[in-house]
Design a protein around this motif. Structure first.
Motif, PDB file in Angstrom:
ATOM      1  N   ILE A  99      13.805  -1.438  -9.720  1.00 50.51           N
ATOM      2  CA  ILE A  99      13.833   0.724  -9.566  1.00 50.51           C
ATOM      3  C   ILE A  99      13.792   1.102 -11.334  1.00 50.51           C
ATOM      4  CG2 ILE A  99      15.276   2.023  -9.564  1.00 50.51           C
ATOM      5  CD1 ILE A  99      17.139   0.707  -7.078  1.00 50.51           C
ATOM      6  N   GLN A 100      14.579   0.255 -12.233  1.00 49.28           N
ATOM      7  CA  GLN A 100      14.324   0.951 -13.503  1.00 49.28           C
ATOM      8  C   GLN A 100      12.393   0.629 -13.886  1.00 49.28           C
ATOM      9  OE1 GLN A 100      15.919   2.389 -14.919  1.00 49.28           O
ATOM     10  NE2 GLN A 100      17.443   2.218 -13.562  1.00 49.28           N
ATOM     11  N   HIS A 101      11.776  -0.493 -13.674  1.00 51.17           N
ATOM     12  CA  HIS A 101      10.106  -0.543 -13.497  1.00 51.17           C
ATOM     13  C   HIS A 101       9.386   0.898 -13.108  1.00 51.17           C
ATOM     14  CE1 HIS A 101       6.561  -2.692 -14.332  1.00 51.17           C
ATOM     15  NE2 HIS A 101       6.541  -2.674 -13.048  1.00 51.17           N
ATOM     16  N   SER A 102      10.570   0.404 -11.731  1.00 45.71           N
ATOM     17  CA  SER A 102       9.279   1.376 -11.143  1.00 45.71           C
ATOM     18  C   SER A 102       9.224   3.643 -11.262  1.00 45.71           C
ATOM     19  CB  SER A 102       9.651   1.801  -9.304  1.00 45.71           C
ATOM     20  OG  SER A 102       9.303  -0.028  -9.129  1.00 45.71           O
ATOM     21  N   ALA A 103      10.402   3.330 -12.082  1.00 45.49           N
ATOM     22  CA  ALA A 103      10.817   4.967 -12.289  1.00 45.49           C
ATOM     23  C   ALA A 103       9.867   4.931 -13.733  1.00 45.49           C
ATOM     24  CB  ALA A 103      11.855   4.841 -13.090  1.00 45.49           C
ATOM     25  N   ASP A 104       9.632   4.316 -14.408  1.00 46.62           N
ATOM     26  CA  ASP A 104       8.724   3.985 -15.621  1.00 46.62           C
ATOM     27  C   ASP A 104       7.595   4.251 -15.902  1.00 46.62           C
ATOM     28  OD1 ASP A 104       8.709   3.454 -18.656  1.00 46.62           O
ATOM     29  OD2 ASP A 104       7.946   1.572 -18.535  1.00 46.62           O
ATOM     30  N   VAL A 105       7.207   3.059 -14.310  1.00 44.90           N
ATOM     31  CA  VAL A 105       6.089   3.490 -14.019  1.00 44.90           C
ATOM     32  C   VAL A 105       5.652   4.966 -13.634  1.00 44.90           C
ATOM     33  CG1 VAL A 105       4.132   2.462 -12.106  1.00 44.90           C
ATOM     34  CG2 VAL A 105       5.453   0.598 -13.409  1.00 44.90           C
ATOM     35  N   ALA A 106       6.122   5.388 -13.192  1.00 47.65           N
ATOM     36  CA  ALA A 106       6.183   6.886 -12.448  1.00 47.65           C
ATOM     37  C   ALA A 106       5.581   7.923 -13.495  1.00 47.65           C
ATOM     38  CB  ALA A 106       7.369   7.000 -11.680  1.00 47.65           C
ATOM     39  N   ARG A 107       6.365   7.295 -14.851  1.00 47.74           N
ATOM     40  CA  ARG A 107       6.986   8.233 -15.632  1.00 47.74           C
ATOM     41  C   ARG A 107       5.699   8.511 -16.727  1.00 47.74           C
ATOM     42  NH1 ARG A 107      10.957   6.414 -17.618  1.00 47.74           N
ATOM     43  NH2 ARG A 107      12.556   7.966 -16.817  1.00 47.74           N
ATOM     44  N   GLN A 108       5.397   7.079 -16.744  1.00 44.75           N
ATOM     45  CA  GLN A 108       4.172   6.921 -17.521  1.00 44.75           C
ATOM     46  C   GLN A 108       2.676   7.277 -16.581  1.00 44.75           C
ATOM     47  OE1 GLN A 108       3.000   2.774 -20.043  1.00 44.75           O
ATOM     48  NE2 GLN A 108       5.377   2.582 -18.162  1.00 44.75           N
ATOM     49  N   MET A 109       3.118   7.516 -15.595  1.00 39.35           N
ATOM     50  CA  MET A 109       1.260   7.826 -15.498  1.00 39.35           C
ATOM     51  C   MET A 109       1.510   9.990 -14.608  1.00 39.35           C
ATOM     52  SD  MET A 109       1.659   5.029 -11.521  1.00 39.35           S
ATOM     53  CE  MET A 109       0.104   6.422 -10.299  1.00 39.35           C
ATOM     54  N   GLY A 110       3.019  10.240 -14.994  1.00 40.45           N
ATOM     55  CA  GLY A 110       2.893  11.681 -14.612  1.00 40.45           C
ATOM     56  C   GLY A 110       3.709  12.148 -13.043  1.00 40.45           C
ATOM     57  N   VAL A 111       3.844  11.184 -12.499  1.00 36.60           N
ATOM     58  CA  VAL A 111       3.951  11.076 -11.238  1.00 36.60           C
ATOM     59  C   VAL A 111       5.454  11.598 -10.991  1.00 36.60           C
ATOM     60  CG1 VAL A 111       4.424   9.802  -8.996  1.00 36.60           C
ATOM     61  CG2 VAL A 111       3.036  10.074 -10.209  1.00 36.60           C
ATOM     62  N   PHE A 112       6.172  11.815  -9.786  1.00 32.10           N
ATOM     63  CA  PHE A 112       7.879  12.016 -10.149  1.00 32.10           C
ATOM     64  C   PHE A 112       9.058  11.336  -9.108  1.00 32.10           C
ATOM     65  CE2 PHE A 112       6.134  16.439 -12.483  1.00 32.10           C
ATOM     66  CZ  PHE A 112       7.219  16.628 -13.405  1.00 32.10           C
ATOM     67  N   LEU A 113       8.102  11.600  -7.652  1.00 31.85           N
ATOM     68  CA  LEU A 113       8.598  10.754  -6.809  1.00 31.85           C
ATOM     69  C   LEU A 113       8.510   9.860  -7.160  1.00 31.85           C
ATOM     70  CD1 LEU A 113      10.158  11.181  -4.635  1.00 31.85           C
ATOM     71  CD2 LEU A 113       8.561  12.070  -2.815  1.00 31.85           C
ATOM     72  N   PHE A 114       8.839   8.723  -6.383  1.00 32.16           N
ATOM     73  CA  PHE A 114       8.595   6.931  -5.883  1.00 32.16           C
ATOM     74  C   PHE A 114       9.593   6.549  -5.230  1.00 32.16           C
ATOM     75  CE2 PHE A 114      11.508   6.387  -9.595  1.00 32.16           C
ATOM     76  CZ  PHE A 114      12.212   5.627  -9.017  1.00 32.16           C
ATOM     77  N   GLY A 115       9.238   5.555  -4.312  1.00 35.21           N
ATOM     78  CA  GLY A 115       9.620   4.764  -3.489  1.00 35.21           C
ATOM     79  C   GLY A 115       8.951   3.357  -3.075  1.00 35.21           C
ATOM     80  N   PHE A 116       9.047   2.953  -1.497  1.00 37.97           N
ATOM     81  CA  PHE A 116       9.097   1.594  -1.684  1.00 37.97           C
ATOM     82  C   PHE A 116       8.436   1.500  -0.976  1.00 37.97           C
ATOM     83  CE2 PHE A 116      12.030   1.430  -5.058  1.00 37.97           C
ATOM     84  CZ  PHE A 116      10.811   0.041  -6.294  1.00 37.97           C
ATOM     85  N   ALA A 117       7.896   0.434   0.219  1.00 36.89           N
ATOM     86  CA  ALA A 117       7.673  -0.163   1.568  1.00 36.89           C
ATOM     87  C   ALA A 117       8.587   1.122   2.634  1.00 36.89           C
ATOM     88  CB  ALA A 117       6.907  -0.899   1.884  1.00 36.89           C
ATOM     89  N   ASP A 118       7.968   1.097   3.198  1.00 36.26           N
ATOM     90  CA  ASP A 118       9.024   1.672   4.965  1.00 36.26           C
ATOM     91  C   ASP A 118       9.098   0.943   6.143  1.00 36.26           C
ATOM     92  OD1 ASP A 118       6.261   1.723   6.050  1.00 36.26           O
ATOM     93  OD2 ASP A 118       6.761   3.972   6.542  1.00 36.26           O
ATOM     94  N   THR A 119       8.324  -0.350   6.138  1.00 38.96           N
ATOM     95  CA  THR A 119       8.728  -2.370   6.895  1.00 38.96           C
ATOM     96  C   THR A 119       8.696  -3.118   6.141  1.00 38.96           C
ATOM     97  OG1 THR A 119       7.174  -2.560   8.787  1.00 38.96           O
ATOM     98  CG2 THR A 119       6.180  -1.878   7.354  1.00 38.96           C
ATOM     99  N   PRO A 120       9.373  -3.810   6.763  1.00 40.51           N
ATOM    100  CA  PRO A 120       9.941  -6.179   6.200  1.00 40.51           C
ATOM    101  C   PRO A 120       8.488  -6.269   7.441  1.00 40.51           C
ATOM    102  CG  PRO A 120      11.341  -5.338   8.174  1.00 40.51           C
ATOM    103  CD  PRO A 120      10.152  -3.751   7.564  1.00 40.51           C
ATOM    104  N   ASN A 121       7.542  -5.905   8.079  1.00 47.95           N
ATOM    105  CA  ASN A 121       6.823  -7.173   8.213  1.00 47.95           C
ATOM    106  C   ASN A 121       5.286  -7.008   6.947  1.00 47.95           C
ATOM    107  OD1 ASN A 121       5.066  -8.278  10.217  1.00 47.95           O
ATOM    108  ND2 ASN A 121       4.988  -6.797  11.799  1.00 47.95           N
ATOM    109  N   PRO A 122       5.626  -8.440   6.898  1.00 52.75           N
ATOM    110  CA  PRO A 122       4.892  -9.097   6.398  1.00 52.75           C
ATOM    111  C   PRO A 122       3.621  -8.388   6.596  1.00 52.75           C
ATOM    112  CG  PRO A 122       5.494 -10.719   6.657  1.00 52.75           C
ATOM    113  CD  PRO A 122       6.388  -9.815   7.507  1.00 52.75           C
ATOM    114  N   VAL A 123       2.826  -8.938   7.663  1.00 52.26           N
ATOM    115  CA  VAL A 123       1.301  -8.417   9.103  1.00 52.26           C
ATOM    116  C   VAL A 123       0.971  -6.905   8.396  1.00 52.26           C
ATOM    117  CG1 VAL A 123       0.033  -8.520  10.605  1.00 52.26           C
ATOM    118  CG2 VAL A 123       1.924  -9.759  10.650  1.00 52.26           C
TER     119      VAL A 123
END
Length: 244
Positions: A103-127
C-alpha cells in the motif's frame, strides 16, 4: 517516502473485523458512541471516532479524508490479500507487513505520477490477469480497498448509498483522468452482501436503483451502464465505461 494512514471504516461490527489481521498498522474508524465497545473488543488496535451525526458510508469517507488527508481506506471484511501472479517461491497470500508495504509503495508511485486515486485488481482470477499490462491508468477502482492522496478536490455525494466506488472513480476520471491500478494484487472480501452492520443497513434494491439513476444523471448514460451478462447480482449491477 511519506507514509499514509490505513483506515478501516466500520459500523456495528466490533466483534467481526477481519482486516486488522490482514494488514499492519490499520486504524479502525467508528462513530463516537461505538468507540468504547470497539476498543474493548479490539484492544490491540487503534480506534479513532467520528461524531455520531456523520451517518452513512459516504459521509464517513468524507470525514476520514478531511481528517487524515492522504489515506488508504480498506473495508473491515477483508480476509486476505493475494498475488494474482507468483514468482518461484512466493506465496499467493501476502503477510500483513507485505500488504502494508504494498500500500505504501503504491501511494508513493501514485504521488510521483501526479495521480490521486489508486487501487488494485477487482478479480482474483489469474486468467483475467494480463502479464503484459500489470498496471492500468484508468478505470473503476474497487471501493473495498483504495487510496486517495491529499489535494484531489474529490468528495463523496451523500445521496449515493451503495455505490461510493463508482462515484469516486467517475469523479476522479472527470477531474483527473488518470488513476493507478496495480492489477497484480487482489483484496479478498467475505460476507459482503450478507453480514450484519456496515452497509447492510442501507443496501437494498431500491437504493441500488436510486444510485444508478443518480450516477447516470451526473456522469451520463454512456459512462454509467447496466452490466451485461448472465445472473447479475441484482438488476442494477453496473459498469463504468470511460472513453480513455
Amino acid at each position: 517516502m511519506e507514509e499514509i494512514k490505513l483506515v478501516i471504516p466500520s459500523h456495528k461490527r466490533w466483534t467481526s473485523i477481519r482486516t486488522t489481521s490482514v494488514v499492519d498498522h490499520a486504524i479502525i474508524c467508528v462513530p463516537e458512541s461505538q468507540g468504547d465497545i470497539y476498543r474493548k473488543c479490539n484492544p490491540a488496535d487503534e480506534v479513532v471516532t467520528h461524531p455520531d451525526h456523520v451517518i452513512g458510508l459516504q459521509a464517513k469517507r468524507n470525514w476520514i479524508y478531511k481528517h487524515f488527508g492522504s489515506v488508504f481506506m480498506i473495508d473491515d471484511d477483508i480476509s486476505a490479500v493475494r498475488r494474482i501472479y507468483t514468482d518461484r517461491g512466493e506465496q499467493i497470500i501476502m503477510n500483513p507487513k507485505e500488504v502494508y508495504d504494498l500500500i505504501q509503495h503504491s501511494a508513493d508511485v501514485a504521488r510521483q505520477m501526479g495521480v490521486f486515486l489508486f487501487g488494485f485488481a477487482d478479480t482474483p482470477n489469474p486468467v483475467g490477469y494480463n502479464p503484459m499490462k500489470p498496471i492500468q491508468l484508468s478505470g473503476w477502482v474497487n471501493g473495498c480497498a483504495f487510496g486517495l492522496l491529499a489535494g484531489s478536490g474529490l468528495w463523496w455525494d451523500t445521496n449515493i448509498r451503495c455505490n461510493c466506488d463508482y462515484w469516486i472513480s467517475a469523479l476522479n476520471a472527470y477531474k483527473h483522468r488518470m488513476a493507478y491500478l496495480d492489477m497484480r494484487f487482489y483484496f479478498n472480501q467475505v460476507d459482503t452482501f450478507v453480514a450484519r452492520g456496515g452497509q447492510a443497513e442501507h443496501r437494498n434494491i431500491d437504493a441500488e436503483e436510486k444510485d444508478f439513476a443518480c450516477l447516470q444523471g451526473v456522469f451520463g448514460s454512456e459512462a454509467i451502464m447496466l452490466k451485461k451478462g448472465k445472473n447479475p447480482r441484482h438488476p442494477f449491477q453496473k459498469t463504468l465505461k470511460l472513453p480513455f
